[in-house]
Design an enzyme around this catalytic site. Sequence first.
Site: not given
Ligand code: TYM
Length: 332
Positions: A111, A194, A197
């Site tokens: 990032k 991957k 967004k």
């Molecule tokens: P975020 O917002 O990027 O994504 C949310 C969830 O979607 C999953 N994900 C994917 N799974 C499969 N293929 C993809 N291309 C893909 N893109 C996103 C992510 O693995 C996630 O499960 N850091 C985390 C948010 C967070 C969190 C937490 C998660 C903050 N605190 C505590 C678990 C526990 C994040 O940025 O997710």
Amino acid sequence: MKRIFSGVQPTGNLHLGNYLGAIRNWVHLQDDFECIFCVVDLHAITVWQEPGELTAHTREVTAGLLASGIDPEKHIVFNQSQVSCHAELAWIFNCVARLGWLNRMTQFKEKAGKHKENASVGLYAYPNLMAADILLYKATHVPVGEDQKQHLELARDIAAKFNNDFSKDVFPLPEPLIFGEATRVMSLKDGTKKMSKSDPSELSRINMTDDADTIVKKIRKARTDAEPLPETAKELEGRAEALNLVGIYAALEGITADDVLAKVAGEGFAVFKQQLADLAVSKLGPIQDEMRRLMADPGYVDGVLKDGALRAYDLAQPNLEEVHEVIGFLRS
Ligand code: TYM
């Protein structure tokens, strides 16, 4: 007690990767766990967010969770900034986690890119806040997509170090739950990246707000190869784009990639893409209709988040008090 915590950032539109990699699994886990689902707006601001868009995306992501089938009465749905304990525990974890641990985080490197010096301090400390989210509730299980695995290992390291430093088992070591046929949904334009967004190409992802025509168009334009589909998933090795589309089909239908290939082996992509588009539209359509209905009623969505925040606070506050006491903070 088995308790789940998981989160999603309101940094843009929810996409098919979020849905298949995480949210759909959360829906299934609701029967067996006490669940806390969080729209992580404090994480979102580690990179710049337009204030109006942040508000809109927070509501949109919440609508997506509810429309997918998350029950906000049986479980808890809230946005992170409404429960100040998250930021408080994150500060404490800033003092537990080691610089060397954070330096290994691949997501920060991706990032921040070449301009590391310009990245926010928050982006660097991001995994500590994520550990705080989970451990604040002493969650035992964390369902996420594959990309969050390293952050979860860090959360376990923080829990273990805290327990060890203070010689007290305050935190359980949370278990990652990474399962399904779509733990890593790839970009429709490049099977090595991957779905995300932040990809500048809209054609790279299917947004949960895309209408049927857009979904069909994006799948039709997805990158593929010239070979027909084989009989087993193993034979798709080295064909990243083909494997991705088969994985998406499998996840949407709730079957394995091998089951998909048993039905479509020998077909070319023109036919398979049409089948995949039809399936995606039929599975996502009802969720999208419900999302639109909820997004037209922001008062209701805000009420769900408020109620969730109050209930989350009641669970979080005693745990934070315990941490304060263990550390030795004076309470008058
Ligand atoms: P975020 O917002 O990027 O994504 C949310 C969830 O979607 C999953 N994900 C994917 N799974 C499969 N293929 C993809 N291309 C893909 N893109 C996103 C992510 O693995 C996630 O499960 N850091 C985390 C948010 C967070 C969190 C937490 C998660 C903050 N605190 C505590 C678990 C526990 C994040 O940025 O997710």
